[in-house]
Design an enzyme around this catalytic site. Structure first.
Site, short mmCIF file in Angstrom:
data_model
loop_
_atom_site.label_atom_id
_atom_site.label_comp_id
_atom_site.label_asym_id
_atom_site.label_seq_id
_atom_site.Cartn_x
_atom_site.Cartn_y
_atom_site.Cartn_z
N LYS A 21 0.84 -1.21 0.00
CA LYS A 21 0.00 0.00 0.00
C LYS A 21 0.87 1.25 0.00
CE LYS A 21 -2.12 -0.70 3.65
NZ LYS A 21 -1.46 -2.02 3.81
N THR A 45 3.94 1.55 -0.90
CA THR A 45 4.69 1.57 -2.16
C THR A 45 3.79 2.10 -3.28
OG1 THR A 45 6.01 -0.30 -1.42
CG2 THR A 45 5.98 0.15 -3.80
N ARG A 99 1.44 7.40 6.90
CA ARG A 99 1.69 7.29 8.33
C ARG A 99 3.19 7.17 8.59
NH1 ARG A 99 -0.90 2.09 9.66
NH2 ARG A 99 -0.66 1.89 7.41
N LYS A 138 8.07 -6.84 9.79
CA LYS A 138 7.63 -6.23 8.53
C LYS A 138 8.69 -5.34 7.89
CE LYS A 138 4.36 -4.26 6.56
NZ LYS A 138 4.12 -2.90 6.45
N ALA A 141 -3.47 -0.33 12.07
CA ALA A 141 -4.89 -0.47 11.70
C ALA A 141 -5.52 -1.72 12.30
CB ALA A 141 -5.02 -0.52 10.19
N PHE A 192 -3.26 -2.12 6.60
CA PHE A 192 -3.73 -3.48 6.36
C PHE A 192 -4.84 -3.50 5.30
CE2 PHE A 192 -0.78 -5.06 9.10
CZ PHE A 192 -0.90 -4.62 10.41
N PHE A 197 5.05 -8.04 -8.54
CA PHE A 197 6.29 -8.55 -7.94
C PHE A 197 7.09 -9.26 -9.02
CE2 PHE A 197 6.28 -8.20 -3.22
CZ PHE A 197 5.12 -7.47 -3.10
N TRP A 200 6.99 -0.41 -7.98
CA TRP A 200 8.17 -0.79 -7.17
C TRP A 200 9.39 -0.83 -8.06
CZ3 TRP A 200 11.49 -5.04 -7.43
CH2 TRP A 200 12.31 -5.23 -6.33
N1 LIG Z 1 6.06 -4.86 -6.16
C1 LIG Z 1 6.93 -5.16 -5.18
N2 LIG Z 1 7.98 -5.96 -5.41
C2 LIG Z 1 8.86 -6.27 -4.43
N3 LIG Z 1 8.76 -5.82 -3.16
C3 LIG Z 1 7.71 -5.01 -2.89
C4 LIG Z 1 6.75 -4.64 -3.86
N4 LIG Z 1 5.83 -3.81 -3.27
C5 LIG Z 1 6.22 -3.68 -1.98
N5 LIG Z 1 7.34 -4.39 -1.76
C6 LIG Z 1 8.05 -4.53 -0.49
O1 LIG Z 1 7.14 -5.14 0.41
C7 LIG Z 1 7.25 -4.55 1.72
C8 LIG Z 1 5.87 -3.99 2.10
O2 LIG Z 1 5.57 -2.90 1.24
P1 LIG Z 1 4.69 -1.70 1.83
O3 LIG Z 1 4.47 -0.74 0.72
O4 LIG Z 1 5.30 -1.23 3.11
O5 LIG Z 1 3.34 -2.49 2.15
P2 LIG Z 1 2.13 -2.02 3.11
O6 LIG Z 1 2.16 -0.53 3.14
O7 LIG Z 1 0.93 -2.57 2.46
O8 LIG Z 1 2.43 -2.64 4.44
C9 LIG Z 1 8.33 -3.46 1.60
O9 LIG Z 1 9.57 -4.01 2.02
C10 LIG Z 1 8.41 -3.17 0.11
O10 LIG Z 1 9.71 -2.77 -0.28
O1 LIG Z 2 -1.28 -0.73 10.36
C1 LIG Z 2 -0.67 -1.37 9.50
O2 LIG Z 2 -0.27 -0.82 8.37
P1 LIG Z 2 0.46 -1.54 7.16
O3 LIG Z 2 -0.61 -2.19 6.36
O4 LIG Z 2 1.11 -0.40 6.43
O5 LIG Z 2 1.43 -2.53 7.73
#
Ligand SMILES: Nc1ncnc2c1ncn2[C@@H]1O[C@H](COP(=O)(O)OP(=O)(O)O)[C@@H](O)[C@H]1O
Ligand SMILES: O=COP(=O)(O)O
Length: 559
Positions: free
Chosen positions: A74, A76, A97, A108, A276, A304, A384, A412
């Protein structure tokens, strides 16, 4: 795949623009901001007074399906879409956030996006940033200290030490602090009582910082926080302890939104960081509204899946901030859908179209939820490296058959360039303005009815079970005049149900509400379901083990 750079390598190699340039491009004057180093700034609250008359930009909420433990992208995709909107000539900002050190050092990792769609400086953002979370921790614990001091000094308010609901907090995953006994050691060391710690991002003060309209509202909300009850169940608040003034003082800088930039110099406001699953999961109203005044599009995220962050954004944050959302982007990943289709976390990189199809039911439910909120939506497939053409084709054609807007996002790997199609589709849908935003419940319904509405309409539960303790709490809350507040559900992020092992789209299940917690200052009632914890624990292999500083003093291991 071996030459893929880590998030931190990409971030550290990026050429950031001095934050002064970002501020000036936004038309912010010298008296409306203050630098925190060369690449971070805090915006003054007076900026909102001047911008009040500006037209509001369009609000795009980014949510997701129920995630794997790593998260589905999300943040990203929020960063990528913000960058892409600027690439297609639209003025866009993002509002995120602030990461908590809990997940950053835990399972995470950081929350500054990833790949070529990150906010920078990512080390600062993922570590101490501008100190807001530390300020919230200090304020929360100052209130706890003032309360225990009041009890120690004669307890004039008649606090029943067995009915204290205000714990202490720390921004760390530390299961050893979940249950503690304070005040041991005899008459000079306080009054013994059971207590515990929550993680800072579950603190009501974090929620208040995120929902307050301005400094005056912050102080008013802080004054209403319930810390304990007397033996005849009278609520005791922060103002009964005379604490609202010092708490506001401790938060006077934390209340100001933080300005940084993305890898492509898109302005980003980062403010507040509630989880969340155990809190409301949205960045601050102030930052979101400031971004909407400073740009034509603000892309913001809620934690989430849509069952958690999006529901709380749409039922809690929009009410607190009078925000009228324009579009929802639902991030789906092939890997998470395969997990919902029965694939174990270790095998998610192998092609498995069958499992993907079986997992589509989870995405289907979240799309239905956003449709119930009456908002236009797009499914963004966050691509991915290991996703195969057959899997992408299967997901895309399913969405097309269901009449669901779907776009493949490659932000990404490619930054804004990988989100052009998503940006174009988002603008087109917003311009169509085919929306009829409605909340999931009326706040004037009973607490029981509101919880049932969320559980049945958003999670797909068949029934809701309330413990006898919760039934007594609901009666008490109605008597205290707290019955017409929104509800903030605390529930596992992994499942639509309150059982983390039930993936996909479980049906016929019961949501069990074990306890309510009053967040009267934040303006909602927290309903704890299943075994959800408000102080997470570290995993077997914490990310912290990979973290260090190299010879040049640069952070390493922050992924
Ligand atoms: N398309 C992608 N390919 C590889 N890694 C990704 C991709 N999108 C996100 N990530 C990795 O996955 C992890 C979670 O991404 P993030 O954007 O923080 O997810 P969320 O905000 O939904 O928790 C991070 O380490 C990010 O670098
Ligand atoms: O509260 C959780 O947020 P993420 O989905 O960014 O981990």
């Amino acid at each position: 795949v071996n030459e893929i750079k880590s998030d931190i390598q990409i971030a550290q190699e990026s050429k950031m623009t001095p934050i002064r340039d970002i501020v000036e491009n936004l038309g912010i004057s010298e008296t409306e901001w203050e630098p925190y180093g060369h690449y971070k700034a805090k915006l003054s609250l007076s900026l909102m007074d001047r911008l009040e008359k500006n037209k509001d930009g369009k609000v795009i909420l980014v949510t997701a399906i129920n995630p794997t433990p790593a998260g589905e992208g999300k943040s990203t995709c929020t960063v990528g879409l913000g960058q892409a909107l600027n690439k297609i000539g639209r003025r866009a900002m993002i509002a995120l956030r602030e990461p908590s050190l809990g997940p950053t050092m835990g399972i995470k990792g950081g929350a500054a996006g990833g790949g070529y769609s990150q906010v920078v400086p990512m080390e600062d953002i993922n570590l101490h940033f501008t100190g807001d979370i530390h300020a919230i921790t200090t304020a929360h614990n100052a209130l706890a200290a003032m309360m225990d001091n009041h009890i120690h000094r004669g307890n004039e308010l008649g606090i029943d030490v067995r009915k204290v609901v205000w714990k202490r907090v720390m921004d760390m995953n530390d299961r050893s602090l979940r249950e503690v006994v304070v005040g041991l050691g005899g008459p000079l060391k306080g009054v013994p009582r059971e207590s515990g710690f929550d993680i800072t991002v579950a603190s009501e003060i974090m929620a208040i910082l995120c929902l307050a309209a301005d400094l005056k509202d912050l102080k008013h909300r802080l004054s209403k926080m319930v810390v304990a009850y007397t033996s005849d169940d009278k609520p005791i608040t922060a103002s009964d302890l005379g604490a609202e003034g010092v708490l506001t003082l401790l938060l006077k800088d934390a209340i100001k939104p933080n300005l940084v930039q993305t890898l492509e110099n898109t302005p980003a406001l980062i403010h507040g960081g509630p989880f969340a699953n155990i809190a409301h999961g949205c960045n601050s109203v102030m930052a979101t509204k400031m971004a909407a005044k400073l740009s034509d599009y603000v892309v913001t995220e809620a934690g989430f899946g849509a069952d958690l962050g999006a529901e709380k954004f749409l039922d809690i944050k929009t009410r607190a901030g009078d925000i009228d959302p324009d579009l929802v982007v639902i991030v789906a990943t092939i890997r998470a859908l395969k997990m919902h289709g029965g694939v174990s976390k270790d095998n998610l990189k192998e092609e498995n179209v069958e499992a993907l199809k079986n997992g589509l039911a989870n995405l289907e439910k979240h799309v239905e939820t956003i449709r119930q909120f009456g908002l236009p939506h797009i499914v963004a497939i966050n691509r991915f490296l290991h996703d195969t053409d057959a899997e992408i084709e299967a997901l895309t054609s399913w969405c097309n058959e269901q009449g669901i807007n779907v776009v493949l996002a490659d932000v990404w790997a490619k930054g804004g360039e990988g989100g052009r199609e998503l940006a174009e589709k988002a603008v087109a849908l917003i311009e169509e303005n085919d929306k009829n935003f409605t909340h999931m419940y009326d706040v004037n319904e009973s607490i029981e009815e509101k919880i049932k509405a969320i559980a049945t309409k958003v999670y797909g539960a068949k029934t809701v079970e309330f413990s006898s303790y919760v039934k007594k709490q609901m009666a008490d809350y109605a008597r205290y005049g707290w019955g017409n507040l929104p509800v903030c559900m605390a529930k596992t992020q992994y499942s639509l149900s309150d059982d983390p092992s039930k993936l996909g789209r479980p049906e016929g299940f019961t949501i069990t509400v074990r306890e309510l917690k009053p967040s009267i200052g934040a303006g909602f009632i927290v309903a704890l379901t299943g075994d959800v914890m408000t102080m997470p624990g570290l995993p077997k292999e914490p990310a912290a083990l990979k973290m260090d500083v190299d010879e040049e003093g640069r952070a390493v291991g922050l992924f």
